[in-house]
Design an enzyme around this catalytic site. Sequence first.
Site, short mmCIF file in Angstrom:
data_model
loop_
_atom_site.label_atom_id
_atom_site.label_comp_id
_atom_site.label_asym_id
_atom_site.label_seq_id
_atom_site.Cartn_x
_atom_site.Cartn_y
_atom_site.Cartn_z
N HIS A 1 0.83 -1.20 0.00
CA HIS A 1 0.00 0.00 0.00
C HIS A 1 0.87 1.25 0.00
O HIS A 1 1.94 1.29 0.60
CB HIS A 1 -0.89 0.03 1.24
CG HIS A 1 -2.13 -0.81 1.13
ND1 HIS A 1 -2.98 -0.73 0.07
CD2 HIS A 1 -2.66 -1.75 1.97
CE1 HIS A 1 -3.99 -1.58 0.24
NE2 HIS A 1 -3.81 -2.22 1.39
N CYS B 1 0.51 3.01 -4.56
CA CYS B 1 -0.24 4.24 -4.86
C CYS B 1 0.53 5.47 -4.38
O CYS B 1 1.38 5.39 -3.49
CB CYS B 1 -1.60 4.22 -4.16
SG CYS B 1 -2.68 2.89 -4.69
#
Length: 678
Positions: free
Chosen positions: A369, A425
């Site tokens: 993440h 991301c």
Amino acid sequence: APSSGRKRAVTVGINYIGHRQGCLSGCINDSDTFIGLLTTNFNFAVTDIRQLRDDHPQRLPTRKNMTAALNWLVNGARAGDHLFFHYSGHGSQERDTNHDEMDGHDETLVPCDYQTAGMLSDDELRQILVVRLPKGVRLTVVLDCCHSGTALDLPYKVQMHSDNSTASVKKKGAGRVANISEADVVMLSGCMDTQTSADIGSSGAEAAAGAMTTAFKVCITKRLDCSYHWLLSEMRRYLKSRGFPQVPQLSAEHYLNLEECFMPEAAKAPPAPPAPPPGRQPVRKALTVGINYLTLYPGHGRLAGCINDSETMLGILKDTFHFKENEILRLRDDRSNAMPTRANMTKAFRWLTEGAQAGDEMFFHYSGHGGQQRDTTGDEADGQDETIIPCDFQTEGQIPDDELHEALVNKVPPGCRMWVILDCCHSGSALDLPFRVIASPDGKALHVSRSAKADHRHRGEPQATAEIIMLSGCKDTQTSADVSAGSLGATKAAGAMTTALRHAMTPTISCEDLLHKMRTFLKRNRFEQVPQMSSQQFLSLDSPFIGYTQKRRGKRDLPALALTLPAPGPAPMGAPMPGGRPTPNASVLDHDKYVMASRINKLEEEIANLRGQGSQQPGGHFEQGHLGPGPMPPPPTLYGDSPWVNGPMPGAPLSPMMMQQGAAPLPFHYASPTPGYG
């Protein structure tokens, strides 16, 4: 560094004296201006300059005389020479006969006898001036004339954007440039191919002159050691402020370092990287981190391909970068002795850079993440720090870009090389490196920018000179996608960026080609994310990605990558590294509860799938359909947009990405201030 060889210059000024039409008034003055600039400021001798002007019968700029002067300029050129060609006069266009021009027109220079002898086309100029020059020669060309943007047909063209701080670099297609020269050829022209260049008429004590020549003189005398970027932006600003619509153009035979001096004579010699200590072998270390967040539920933070990405990168490290097994440290959240907790990742960063000396190489890969959180130091224009997210982020927090910069960038000494690859991301500026490059959607241009926050960060601080290059999966404002098993040739779930990297990577690929091929792969397969490349110094995109070294005039390269074969057999965690440095023991914390929760979650997921109640196959941020014949799959959608079927298991750690306690089950929502998908 100043040119080490000979200096030669040709300057041409044509007022078209005696012509019925098209007479000019400032071109001969422009030629005199350049003789003064070259001799006064850049150490050219008058005896090394040939001037053609149409007010002097013995120096008429006829087609024949111009051709002879240009041949004199380049004849006998050898490495270290600096050749300079200036032209002020009419520029025009004529029909393209060899089909190398997109608009069907060749750009031309117009001799004083053009009516009988014809014009000099860009094809002829290129053959005379460019293709014959050997490696190590510098040719600088300044053209103050109409339609001059591509008058040498150089492959690379720099386009300043309206903000005057960012630029795009466009490269001509391979079929449109013949016979690439190894010489360093740079051209500054007065306008675009579609524009005209203006004259400034005489007034009072001011003599008539070309607007572009005037802008060049005013700007370069302010700062003799100005960079390409500064000179081009200041000339644009000067002309615009005085109402001239023409836009000066910069082009080159090779990819330019826009931070270098325009005139080599004014450049200061760059500091040489320190030599490796005598008798010490260079140390190589690599760290790869893959986090699937196994305590989170599918669709609510759990990922499927990150550990697989780490395995893929392990193969690339061994087969392409030639790291040995015992030079690589792995953190992954399916092994209790290698958990990627915040503490373990911080300790691994220290191991990666500790004791580093000139000649050492480091590699950091992360798949998991990526998020954003409030900026507390005031160095982010959008008020958000970019972060990477350890497996215990719920209790220990995220790792922001400021910490990554301090742990990785600031700890790498001069003379070292580091690669960083982030498949997550919001990763575009996750190391806060100042220089960034993005490939255009059509693959024909590269957008180059220098981050303002780099000036904020390094105000009053010395700049690091290590070779640090980062490849990230997307912009700060974007998410990175996953590829589900069976799609795009992936046998297992994987990150889209890592998949694109695996398809594009070769041992000799340049940074430019790697970025373009990854962008093309992602776009072709309907992923919106845009990979980016960043560096501590201006990116040399024509350098190979493997063995990357920034190209700078007079700079000594770092040692070439050692192509040794991997040692057979795996090395256990904690095995000694070259030089006696131990691999850090990743079992820093008690992970029994974490691992138990992970196993229970996995069992529960398998039971739900057997009952037909499970959600779709986890694919990280996005799921992507197969690649092959038949209709294209629908555009990728955010994973987690479907309702959460199963509640959290009793006793499992709760994530801020899960539902609030007591609330109805909700899908993951990106508007929340929680980490984004990886």
